[in-house]
Design a protein around this motif. Structure first.
Motif, mmCIF file in Angstrom:
data_model
loop_
_atom_site.group_PDB
_atom_site.id
_atom_site.type_symbol
_atom_site.label_atom_id
_atom_site.label_comp_id
_atom_site.label_asym_id
_atom_site.label_seq_id
_atom_site.Cartn_x
_atom_site.Cartn_y
_atom_site.Cartn_z
ATOM 1 N N GLY A 90 0.817 -1.202 0.000
ATOM 2 C CA GLY A 90 0.000 0.000 0.000
ATOM 3 C C GLY A 90 0.852 1.253 0.000
ATOM 4 N N LEU A 91 1.907 1.260 0.819
ATOM 5 C CA LEU A 91 2.815 2.413 0.846
ATOM 6 C C LEU A 91 3.414 2.634 -0.544
ATOM 7 N N CYS A 92 3.883 1.538 -1.161
ATOM 8 C CA CYS A 92 4.512 1.653 -2.486
ATOM 9 C C CYS A 92 3.532 2.216 -3.512
ATOM 10 N N PHE A 281 -4.035 4.957 -7.882
ATOM 11 C CA PHE A 281 -4.821 6.051 -8.420
ATOM 12 C C PHE A 281 -5.579 6.823 -7.341
ATOM 13 N N LEU A 282 -6.111 6.093 -6.354
ATOM 14 C CA LEU A 282 -6.985 6.731 -5.368
ATOM 15 C C LEU A 282 -6.230 7.485 -4.282
ATOM 16 N N SER A 283 -5.054 6.960 -3.889
ATOM 17 C CA SER A 283 -4.407 7.486 -2.697
ATOM 18 C C SER A 283 -4.129 8.985 -2.789
ATOM 19 N N GLY A 284 -3.573 9.411 -3.919
ATOM 20 C CA GLY A 284 -3.213 10.821 -4.064
ATOM 21 C C GLY A 284 -4.386 11.764 -3.879
ATOM 22 N N PRO A 285 -5.460 11.603 -4.683
ATOM 23 C CA PRO A 285 -6.600 12.503 -4.531
ATOM 24 C C PRO A 285 -7.215 12.468 -3.133
ATOM 25 N N ILE A 286 -7.292 11.278 -2.511
ATOM 26 C CA ILE A 286 -7.857 11.230 -1.157
ATOM 27 C C ILE A 286 -6.962 12.011 -0.203
ATOM 28 N N ALA A 287 -5.638 11.780 -0.309
ATOM 29 C CA ALA A 287 -4.713 12.494 0.568
ATOM 30 C C ALA A 287 -4.825 13.991 0.343
ATOM 31 N N ALA A 288 -4.950 14.396 -0.933
ATOM 32 C CA ALA A 288 -5.058 15.825 -1.221
ATOM 33 C C ALA A 288 -6.291 16.408 -0.556
ATOM 34 N N ARG A 289 -7.387 15.644 -0.529
ATOM 35 C CA ARG A 289 -8.599 16.122 0.107
ATOM 36 C C ARG A 289 -8.416 16.297 1.606
ATOM 37 N N SER A 301 -0.096 10.389 1.147
ATOM 38 C CA SER A 301 -0.742 9.488 0.197
ATOM 39 C C SER A 301 -0.200 8.065 0.328
ATOM 40 N N ALA A 302 1.076 7.927 0.708
ATOM 41 C CA ALA A 302 1.588 6.581 0.987
ATOM 42 C C ALA A 302 0.793 5.948 2.121
ATOM 43 N N LEU A 303 0.519 6.757 3.158
ATOM 44 C CA LEU A 303 -0.232 6.221 4.296
ATOM 45 C C LEU A 303 -1.658 5.861 3.893
ATOM 46 N N VAL A 304 -2.281 6.728 3.084
ATOM 47 C CA VAL A 304 -3.643 6.432 2.630
ATOM 48 C C VAL A 304 -3.660 5.119 1.850
ATOM 49 N N GLY A 305 -2.665 4.950 0.959
ATOM 50 C CA GLY A 305 -2.598 3.716 0.178
ATOM 51 C C GLY A 305 -2.500 2.493 1.071
#
Lengths: 352, 347
Positions: A90-92, A281-289, A301-305
């Motif tokens: 997930g981190l990767c 694909f999802l991690s970045g936008p969620i983290a940005a939010r 975003s690594a953590l979100v992933g």
């Protein structure tokens, strides 16, 4: 210094700007802390809960190497490598995906969409079915193919520099070709290979062994720091190539380093766990939010992933009557979000 | 462009020349189609002599060769029909969206049809071919409307880039839903997987006759909208100024295109890139007038699909490669070429 002179007219003082910056930093730290805590909780829960439930004490004992009846096998041999791979992969995926999205200034430019995952998958299907290779060779094959496809897409979209949108469309074309190759290889497969290959292609953590986890951990330890050192250059390149080079960023140089590091992470994680759909694909936008604007998104975003994969794997195992591989869960969760993101991007024209 | 508008004074003569040239290309294309169709009946893992082909066409099914021919005739017919429908559908979609990247595959319409069929197969257990077709057309229509709506949100309307991205993203989302539907169902996964590749191998006269009415309606709608597509190409406002009811014209044409590709997908599975490549080739040959472009796209699409089907039977003898795989391998580089040729600002 024209900017400073203009400030009083807009009614913002230097102190307010500093305050805002402090607030944002504090918020980012808080978010990172909460995410890390949630990952720990999810990790522990996925170790303790299952067909048989163990107490956190037992689990800790197993991790510390004590021999506990039953738990040593179930937790130590089955659940621990699986949960560890979930966290690491997930981190990767999270960090690799957001790197691409930031660099190309488009949330659609994630490795799932521009063909890198498709390349690794096609290579793996070919290696498993046509060549009949073992797990390690399949991984190497997938990693080399992922890197090769990334460079191919980059090279094909190079024409007076690389424009994000052109790269995405060319990536989509390449992905279509690779998918049809995968379909062809699968259609020629024997029944047993087919099981193996289609399990791999959906992204699954079933039957994870430590020998699969270790390479991913090493890749993360080596490549993630490379990306983190480039995070300032990446943020600058979000302003556009011209502005970034005016700020002293060597745009193409940064790009090549970043692409190789990010693809390496994605490819190693893919080789171990399969292309877990849409996590990159999802991690970045969620983290940005959650983090809000103005901060580097790599770590959040690594953590979100990571949180996504651990949670989805747990849900896939126990939440439904059937055991779904993790890739199906993230795919079903990700699909509506993908569509929502397109709607939002088109409406506001925003980037991430 | 070899066909830039002739100067006004000398209009009649070049116009006649253009017309002759268009007719010539159409006749050539039809001749090639006949040749390819005959080859498709004769060539395969077992090559059949012309005499046996004729004997089999006469109804005799005695020898191996004649039996092979009897099997290949519906296959060839389906390849011709599907290719024509996909080529025409692509040309209409490119006209309706004024988008060089439009294609039933790229815009996700085929994937929408596939998801609908797979979902119906997994839940209701469809058995009749007509049921497949209705479900596929419903899925295709919903997806087409959705992608177009999403792609035209925001400033600048439905630009090629936004549409292509909306289509690709929708397609990716739908694909993951397909695998979620199929994966827990071991009993249907084999059928679904071979169907999802896209091929004309399993054709029978019965399935062709069921899809024929849908194709006929789609063909009629598409051909009738040729003239309005020409005015739409000038832009919505100008088209309205010329007396075109823009929304109606666009809706009718798009429905025709969706009908064509949805019905074909129901029978053959998703076949990509035919609708993308063919109209571009036709435009190079005869220019942008849709009254000529649409028929030629249909014929060229039929040629492309039939010849790739033959190719797939030859290259891997005695096995076959499904036509959907070859069209993707041939079509994707072409897609990349078009993308590279576009100016950055248009993208």
């Amino acid at each position: 210094m024209t900017a400073l002179q203009a400030l009083p007219r807009t009614g913002i003082s230097a102190a307010e700007i500093a305050g805002g910056r402090r607030r944002r930093t504090a918020r980012r730290r808080l978010v990172v802390g909460i995410l890390a805590a949630l990952i720990v909780v999810a990790f522990v829960v996925s170790l303790c809960v299952g067909q048989t439930t163990y107490t956190p004490g037992d689990v800790l004992g197993v991790i510390l190497g004590r021999d506990i009846d039953g738990a040593s096998f179930t937790v130590g041999r089955l659940r621990l490598p699986r949960a560890t791979l979930a966290v690491i992969a997930g981190l990767c995926f999270g960090i690799g995906g957001v790197t691409f999205q930031t660099m190309l200034r488009n949330p659609l430019a994630s490795p799932d969409i521009i063909g890198i995952s498709a390349g690794a998958s096609a290579a793996a299907a070919f290696a498993i079915i046509t060549l009949g290779l073992g797990a390690t060779q399949v991984s190497i094959f997938a990693i080399v193919a992922g890197l090769g496809i990334a460079l191919l897409v980059y090279g094909l979209s190079f024409k007076d520099g690389v424009v994000g949108t052109r790269l995405i469309l060319i990536g989509i074309g390449i992905a279509a070709m690779l998918d049809s190759l995968t379909a062809y290889v699968l259609s020629k497969a024997a029944q047993w290979d087919l099981q193996e290959a289609s399990r791999w292609l959906t992204g699954s953590l079933n039957g994870t062994r430590w020998s699969e986890v270790v390479p991913v951990v090493i890749a993360l330890a080596v490549l993630a720091p490379v990306l983190l050192t480039q995070s300032r250059n990446l943020s600058a390149s979000q302003l556009g190539d011209d502005a970034a080079s005016a700020l002293g960023v060597r745009v193409e140089h940064t790009r090549i380093i970043v692409i190789i590091a990010a693809v390496g992470l994605i490819a190693f994680a893919t080789a171990a766990a399969g292309p877990i759909a849409f996590v990159a694909f999802l991690s970045g936008p969620i983290a940005a939010r959650i983090v809000g604007p103005g901060a580097s998104l790599l770590i959040p975003s690594a953590l979100v992933g990571s949180l996504l994969v651990v949670t989805a794997d747990f849900l896939g195992q126990y939440a439904f009557g059937v055991r779904y591989p993790v890739g199906v869960i993230t795919g079903v969760l990700g699909a509506p979000y993908l569509v929502y993101l397109i709607v939002r991007t088109n409406r506001s024209g925003g980037s991430l | 462009m070899a066909l830039s508008a002739p100067p006004a004074v000398a209009a009649p003569a070049p116009a006649r020349g253009l017309r002759r040239r268009r007719l010539l290309w159409l006749v050539i294309a039809l001749a090639v189609l006949c040749a390819v169709a005959i080859a498709s009946v004769g060539v395969g893992s077992r090559t059949v002599s012309v005499g046996d082909v004729l004997a089999a066409l006469g109804g005799s099914v005695d020898g191996f060769d004649e039996a092979a021919v009897a099997k290949r005739i519906p296959r060839t017919l389906l390849a011709v029909l599907a290719g024509a429908a996909l080529g025409l559908s692509g040309a209409v979609m490119q006209g309706v969206t004024r988008n060089p990247l439009a294609d039933p595959g790229i815009l996700g319409v085929n994937t929408g049809a596939s998801l609908a069929v797979v979902a119906a197969l997994a839940t209701v257990g469809l058995s009749s071919a007509t049921g497949y077709i209705w479900v596929a057309i419903a899925g295709a229509s919903v997806t087409a409307v959705f992608v177009y709506t999403v792609g035209s949100l925001g400033r600048g309307g439905a630009s090629p880039l936004k549409l292509a991205l909306a289509g690709a993203a929708t397609s990716a989302a739908l694909t993951s839903l397909i695998s979620a539907v199929v994966l827990p169902r071991g009993d249907i996964s084999g059928t679904v997987r071979s169907w999802l590749i896209g091929g004309v191998g399993g054709a029978t006269f019965a399935s062709i006759s069921q899809v024929l009415p849908f194709l006929a309606v789609g063909l009629l709608l598409s051909m009738l909208s040729a003239r309005s597509l020409n005015s739409l190409a000038l832009g919505d406002e100008l088209a309205a100024g010329l007396g075109e009811r823009v929304a109606v014209a666009r809706g009718a044409a798009a429905f025709g295109a969706v009908l064509l590709c949805g019905a074909v997908t129901a029978v053959t599975g998703p076949i990509g890139f035919v609708g993308l490549v063919v109209p571009h080739a036709c435009r190079l040959l005869i220019g942008v007038d849709h009254r000529w472009l649409l028929p030629l796209s249909a014929v060229l699409g039929a040629i492309l699909l039939t010849s790739t089907d033959v190719l797939g039977r030859i290259v891997a003898r005695p096995e076959e490669i499904d036509v959907g795989i070859i069209t993707a391998l041939v079509g994707a580089p072409f897609f990349i070429y078009i993308v590279r040729r576009q100016k950055v600002r248009e993208l």
